[in-house]
Design an enzyme around this catalytic site. Structure first.
Site, PDB file in Angstrom:
ATOM      1  N   GLY A 132      54.051   6.833  60.433  1.00 23.43           N
ATOM      2  CA  GLY A 132      53.135   7.795  59.843  1.00 23.43           C
ATOM      3  C   GLY A 132      53.594   8.302  58.495  1.00 23.43           C
ATOM      4  CB  CYS A 133      54.786  11.619  57.472  1.00 19.46           C
ATOM      5  SG  CYS A 133      53.307  12.509  58.040  1.00 19.46           S
ATOM      6  CB  VAL A 134      58.741   7.667  57.562  1.00 21.39           C
ATOM      7  CG1 VAL A 134      59.774   6.776  56.868  1.00 21.39           C
ATOM      8  CG2 VAL A 134      59.427   8.870  58.198  1.00 21.39           C
TER       9      VAL A 134
END
Length: 218
Positions: A152-154
């Site tokens: 996701g955010c990584v």
């Protein structure tokens, strides 16, 4: 017959190593209690806990080496008025409503004096934030990524990082996801196209070496 994955990627030159820079920063992405509270819908389990355990080592090592430490947090107005379509798509993002315990930084990490905290509402740490401008002002050329979740955010931050021109390194044992399959697949893809992978030990050694190089120059 379909070409083997390894030979296909080798022919394209994927997984090529980059030249790491001389001025790195450490970016700790979204280590919120939402991923470590067993009663929270975003609970990430052992994989996320392992990432946190390694991040707890990375942060003080970076500070000791004079490497900027930057945290990101997700925070919404209660009800998600500032969360847009992302908040509507993922109901569990209500864990990040301001004032909730699940929005707070996970146990073991703390934003200390001299650290930077970036607040965001969307997956990438760059989207809608001042992160790129801050890194440019600090003359950062290389960004070390740790955080949750890998898929996701990584990943979103990784793609934007290289798009903004930063050499991007993913500390593979300091990123985590709730399942091994998306974790491994996204590490593979980031390594192929956007970032180099390295261990926590290698990341610490790299940061220490950049400090030694700066000391020699002074």
């Amino acid at each position: 017959m379909a070409e083997a994955l390894d030979s296909n990627y080798a022919r394209a030159g994927y997984h090529a190593r980059q030249s790491w820079g001389r001025r790195p920063a450490l970016l700790l992405i979204d280590f919120a209690m939402a991923y470590f509270d067993e009663n929270a819908p975003l609970f990430g389990g052992e994989n996320c806990q392992a990432a946190l355990d390694h991040a707890v080592r990375l942060a003080p090592a970076a500070r000791a080496a004079g490497v900027p430490v930057i945290f990101t947090e997700v925070k919404y107005q209660p009800g998600g008025a500032d969360g847009g379509a992302f908040y509507a798509k993922v109901p569990a993002l209500s864990c990040f409503d301001a004032g909730k315990d699940t929005q707070k930084l996970a146990t073991g990490l703390a934003v200390e004096e001299g650290d930077i905290l970036v607040t965001k509402q969307y997956p990438s740490a760059f989207f809608g934030t001042s992160l790129a401008a801050t890194l440019k002002w600090l003359n950062i050329d290389t960004l070390l990524l740790a955080g949750v979740t890998t898929s996701g955010c990584v990943r979103a931050t990784c793609i934007d990082s290289i798009s903004y021109g930063f050499v991007t390194l993913v500390v593979e044992d300091a990123v985590g996801d709730r399942a091994e399959e998306p974790h491994a697949a996204n590490l593979f893809d980031m390594s192929a196209k956007y970032a180099d992978l390295l261990s926590t030990e290698a990341a610490i050694e790299y940061m220490q070496q950049t400090q030694k190089n700066h000391d020699k120059e002074e």
